[in-house]
Enzyme design. Sequence first.
Site, short mmCIF file in Angstrom:
data_model
loop_
_atom_site.label_atom_id
_atom_site.label_comp_id
_atom_site.label_asym_id
_atom_site.label_seq_id
_atom_site.Cartn_x
_atom_site.Cartn_y
_atom_site.Cartn_z
N CYS A 247 0.59 1.82 8.38
CA CYS A 247 1.55 0.40 8.36
C CYS A 247 0.88 -0.97 8.54
CB CYS A 247 1.93 0.62 10.00
SG CYS A 247 2.42 2.25 10.49
N GLU B 231 0.69 -1.24 -0.04
CA GLU B 231 0.25 0.16 0.07
C GLU B 231 0.70 1.18 0.13
OE1 GLU B 231 -2.12 -0.70 3.63
OE2 GLU B 231 -0.58 0.32 4.83
N CYS C 49 3.33 -3.52 15.21
CA CYS C 49 3.20 -3.34 13.87
C CYS C 49 2.46 -4.21 13.06
CB CYS C 49 4.69 -3.01 13.01
SG CYS C 49 4.33 -2.81 11.43
N CYS D 146 6.71 -7.96 6.17
CA CYS D 146 8.01 -7.62 6.65
C CYS D 146 8.30 -8.74 7.65
CB CYS D 146 7.70 -6.21 7.48
SG CYS D 146 9.57 -5.92 8.44
N CYS E 72 3.70 8.24 1.10
CA CYS E 72 4.29 6.96 1.97
C CYS E 72 4.12 5.82 1.23
CB CYS E 72 3.47 7.05 3.32
SG CYS E 72 3.96 5.56 4.31
N CYS F 234 8.21 -6.65 14.53
CA CYS F 234 7.92 -5.66 15.60
C CYS F 234 6.63 -6.01 16.20
CB CYS F 234 8.10 -4.28 15.13
SG CYS F 234 9.82 -3.95 14.46
N1 SAH Z 1 10.46 -0.82 8.66
C1 SAH Z 1 10.49 0.58 8.75
C2 SAH Z 1 9.61 1.52 7.67
C3 SAH Z 1 8.26 1.01 7.69
S1 SAH Z 1 7.38 1.10 9.32
C4 SAH Z 1 10.58 1.11 10.07
O1 SAH Z 1 10.25 0.24 10.96
O2 SAH Z 1 10.75 2.16 10.23
C5 SAH Z 1 7.18 2.79 9.38
C6 SAH Z 1 7.00 3.57 10.68
O3 SAH Z 1 5.65 3.15 11.15
C7 SAH Z 1 7.83 3.05 11.62
O4 SAH Z 1 8.47 4.34 12.41
C8 SAH Z 1 7.10 2.45 12.74
O5 SAH Z 1 7.76 2.33 13.99
C9 SAH Z 1 5.77 2.77 12.59
N2 SAH Z 1 4.74 2.27 12.92
C10 SAH Z 1 4.74 0.75 12.89
N3 SAH Z 1 3.43 0.13 13.50
C11 SAH Z 1 2.84 1.32 14.06
C12 SAH Z 1 1.52 1.32 14.69
N4 SAH Z 1 0.66 0.48 14.93
N5 SAH Z 1 1.15 2.59 15.01
C13 SAH Z 1 2.00 3.65 14.84
N6 SAH Z 1 3.22 3.67 14.19
C14 SAH Z 1 3.40 2.59 13.84
FE1 SF4 Z 2 8.73 -4.16 9.84
FE2 SF4 Z 2 6.73 -3.13 11.08
FE3 SF4 Z 2 9.05 -3.44 12.31
FE4 SF4 Z 2 8.97 -1.60 10.30
S1 SF4 Z 2 7.96 -1.56 11.87
S2 SF4 Z 2 10.54 -3.09 10.69
S3 SF4 Z 2 7.44 -2.63 8.78
S4 SF4 Z 2 7.45 -5.04 11.41
#
Ligand code: SAH
Ligand code: SF4
Length: 351
Positions: A331, A84, A111, A104, A97, A108
């Site tokens: 995300c 997306e 996420c 991924c 974005c 995390c």
């Molecule tokens: N993998 C990379 C880029 C994609 S995630 C990274 O982690 O930086 C992009 C951003 O969205 C990151 O800063 C991540 O921490 C944030 N993010 C992920 N899940 C989220 C959520 N549930 N609520 C708010 N921000 C979130």
């Molecule tokens: Fe992957 Fe989500 Fe962690 Fe970014 S925040 S590295 S997209 S699992």
Amino acid sequence: MPYLHAPEDLAELVGDGPAYRVAQLRSWLYETPVLQAGDMTNLPKDLRERLEPLWPFEVETEQTADGGATKKWLFRAPDGAAFEAVLMGYPRRVTLCISSQAGCALGCTFCATGQFGFERHLQAGEIVAQVAYARAYLRKHGLPGSPTRLTNVVFMGMGEPMANYDRVREAIRRMIEVMGMSARSITVSTVGVVPGIRRLTEEKWPVSLAVSLHAADDELRSRLVPINKRYPIDELVDAARTYFERKGRRVSIEWTMIDGVNDTDDQAFKLAGVAHHLKAHVNLIALNPTPLSTDRASAEPRIESFARLLREQGVNVTVRDTRGKDIDAACGQLRIKSTRGKGIGALSTAG
Ligand code: SAH
Ligand code: SF4
């Protein structure tokens, strides 16, 4: 699907026509993109027909929020991979974005993308096509109250860009050298894949770097961000600091505010130390709740006092607005609701 060809290899698609056709086509794809090959008015009809389908994906859904200022697209590649992009209009800028992977692998905990596991890497052309699509959309429809020019691109959609380094690099090259974007208008966001940061440091472009930190000690960070066990905070901060020194570009720290988890005064003090060392700007963003976790966003007063504590320590802080809340524009969340393809099946492999 011309975006899957390198911009330097378009002659293969044009065939026997006059030499200037290649330049015309490149211009339609990268300088003044259009939504349909049929709109490439100075190309002969048979060539336009051969260029369909123009995009290397279908637009499976388009959602709108914030009074039209936010658009979110779920793209579906012919092999079923879903990813997306979110377009956000502001009075003086428009930010897109984009995704670097379908899914991924880094898992995390907070996420949505991470919860659903890894599907596949995106090709350079699939990454660039997201940018071209947004540009074509803006040229044709615009966003209310915003410029019609795309001003910023951030790798903050699905995926970890540093885990797909070569293709992301090639996509950045095309954005800068073929589309004419400035390096500083492109932000690569990483959760801390240190070798990727080090490689990006060696590239000639001063792209902006965002580090998703979320926790300022290894004990907590390893719980939220499993890759921290491989690349602990000290190593990450060292790589980010070198990036800042070599590029002269201020790094930003992203911090998702999770209720009762990383929003304590103790974390704020530790974060202030890291931010000072990096001379970094801190972006706080309220957690967007995800289906596979009971985590909730910190309450607004807690976010405010966390921000105040950082400011009192001399740190530059922005509390980010959460765009597209009602359409889950953060995300990887749209993919969850879409039952087609592998999106849900990936559940079983969630990391
Ligand atoms: N993998 C990379 C880029 C994609 S995630 C990274 O982690 O930086 C992009 C951003 O969205 C990151 O800063 C991540 O921490 C944030 N993010 C992920 N899940 C989220 C959520 N549930 N609520 C708010 N921000 C979130
Ligand atoms: Fe992957 Fe989500 Fe962690 Fe970014 S925040 S590295 S997209 S699992």
